[in-house]
Design a protein around this motif. Structure first.
Motif, short mmCIF file in Angstrom:
data_model
loop_
_atom_site.label_atom_id
_atom_site.label_comp_id
_atom_site.label_asym_id
_atom_site.label_seq_id
_atom_site.Cartn_x
_atom_site.Cartn_y
_atom_site.Cartn_z
N HIS A 39 -6.60 -3.29 -5.99
CA HIS A 39 -5.70 -3.55 -7.10
C HIS A 39 -4.44 -4.21 -6.55
O HIS A 39 -3.48 -3.51 -6.21
CB HIS A 39 -5.34 -2.25 -7.81
CG HIS A 39 -6.52 -1.47 -8.28
ND1 HIS A 39 -7.18 -1.77 -9.45
CD2 HIS A 39 -7.18 -0.42 -7.73
CE1 HIS A 39 -8.19 -0.93 -9.60
NE2 HIS A 39 -8.21 -0.10 -8.57
N PRO A 40 -4.41 -5.52 -6.44
CA PRO A 40 -3.26 -6.17 -5.81
C PRO A 40 -1.97 -6.10 -6.61
O PRO A 40 -0.88 -6.20 -6.04
CB PRO A 40 -3.71 -7.62 -5.65
CG PRO A 40 -4.73 -7.83 -6.71
CD PRO A 40 -5.43 -6.50 -6.85
N GLY A 41 -2.04 -5.91 -7.91
CA GLY A 41 -0.85 -5.93 -8.75
C GLY A 41 0.21 -4.93 -8.34
O GLY A 41 1.39 -5.25 -8.24
N GLY A 42 -0.18 -3.69 -8.11
CA GLY A 42 0.78 -2.66 -7.71
C GLY A 42 1.43 -2.97 -6.39
O GLY A 42 2.65 -2.82 -6.23
N SER A 43 0.63 -3.40 -5.43
CA SER A 43 1.18 -3.74 -4.11
C SER A 43 2.13 -4.93 -4.19
O SER A 43 3.19 -4.93 -3.57
CB SER A 43 0.04 -4.07 -3.13
OG SER A 43 -0.67 -2.91 -2.80
N LEU A 44 1.73 -5.95 -4.95
CA LEU A 44 2.59 -7.13 -5.08
C LEU A 44 3.91 -6.75 -5.76
O LEU A 44 4.97 -7.25 -5.39
CB LEU A 44 1.88 -8.21 -5.88
CG LEU A 44 0.67 -8.85 -5.18
CD1 LEU A 44 -0.11 -9.71 -6.17
CD2 LEU A 44 1.10 -9.65 -3.97
N SER A 47 2.19 8.29 -2.04
CA SER A 47 1.22 9.08 -2.77
C SER A 47 0.30 8.24 -3.64
O SER A 47 -0.70 8.73 -4.13
CB SER A 47 1.93 10.14 -3.63
OG SER A 47 2.73 9.51 -4.60
N ASN A 48 0.64 6.99 -3.86
CA ASN A 48 -0.18 6.11 -4.68
C ASN A 48 -1.07 5.25 -3.79
O ASN A 48 -0.65 4.22 -3.27
CB ASN A 48 0.73 5.23 -5.55
CG ASN A 48 -0.03 4.31 -6.48
OD1 ASN A 48 -1.25 4.22 -6.41
ND2 ASN A 48 0.68 3.62 -7.33
N GLY A 49 -2.30 5.66 -3.60
CA GLY A 49 -3.22 4.96 -2.71
C GLY A 49 -3.53 3.54 -3.12
O GLY A 49 -3.91 2.72 -2.30
N HIS A 50 -3.34 3.22 -4.41
CA HIS A 50 -3.62 1.87 -4.88
C HIS A 50 -2.65 0.84 -4.31
O HIS A 50 -2.93 -0.35 -4.37
CB HIS A 50 -3.60 1.81 -6.41
CG HIS A 50 -4.77 2.47 -7.04
ND1 HIS A 50 -6.03 1.93 -6.99
CD2 HIS A 50 -4.87 3.62 -7.73
CE1 HIS A 50 -6.86 2.73 -7.63
NE2 HIS A 50 -6.19 3.77 -8.08
N ILE A 51 -1.52 1.29 -3.78
CA ILE A 51 -0.58 0.33 -3.21
C ILE A 51 -0.57 0.38 -1.68
O ILE A 51 0.35 -0.10 -1.04
CB ILE A 51 0.84 0.49 -3.77
CG1 ILE A 51 1.44 1.84 -3.41
CG2 ILE A 51 0.86 0.26 -5.27
CD1 ILE A 51 2.94 1.95 -3.69
N SER A 52 -1.63 0.91 -1.09
CA SER A 52 -1.68 0.98 0.37
C SER A 52 -1.64 -0.39 1.05
O SER A 52 -1.08 -0.49 2.14
CB SER A 52 -2.90 1.79 0.84
OG SER A 52 -4.09 1.23 0.36
N PRO A 53 -2.16 -1.48 0.46
CA PRO A 53 -2.04 -2.77 1.14
C PRO A 53 -0.59 -3.18 1.45
O PRO A 53 -0.31 -3.69 2.53
CB PRO A 53 -2.71 -3.76 0.18
CG PRO A 53 -3.72 -2.94 -0.54
CD PRO A 53 -3.04 -1.60 -0.73
#
Length: 93
Positions: A29-34, A67-73
């Protein structure tokens, strides 16, 4: 202390890394990381006191818990660019 331009360049490279990582594994999910790139960059480049040596005691340094694994990148990219491990480890997945 880095200049505004250096922070912008750092953030731009982090965003490139995020897209490369997500594309390479064809998942994520690139959106959260971006969307988090600026503030995590700022934390690690201006705000936090930390050591790249891994000691687990946390004495005399700031600690960051994700704590939010979706933003690990974004976290992996910032850690690599901050000297915790070689950048090639995240790009050559």
């Amino acid at each position: 202390m880095p200049t505004t331009q250096q922070l912008q360049d750092f953030t731009q490279q982090v965003r490139r890394d995020i897209l490369r990582m997500v594309h390479k594994v064809n998942s994520g999910h690139p959106g959260g990381s971006l969307g988090c790139a600026e503030f995590i960059t700022c934390l690690y480049q201006e705000v936090m006191d930390y050591s790249t040596d891994f000691t687990m005691d946390g004495k005399n340094e700031d600690l960051f818990f994700l704590s939010n694994g979706h933003i690990s990148p974004v976290f992996y990219s910032v850690l690599a660019h901050s000297g915790f491990f070689p950048r090639r480890r995240i790009i050559n997945i």
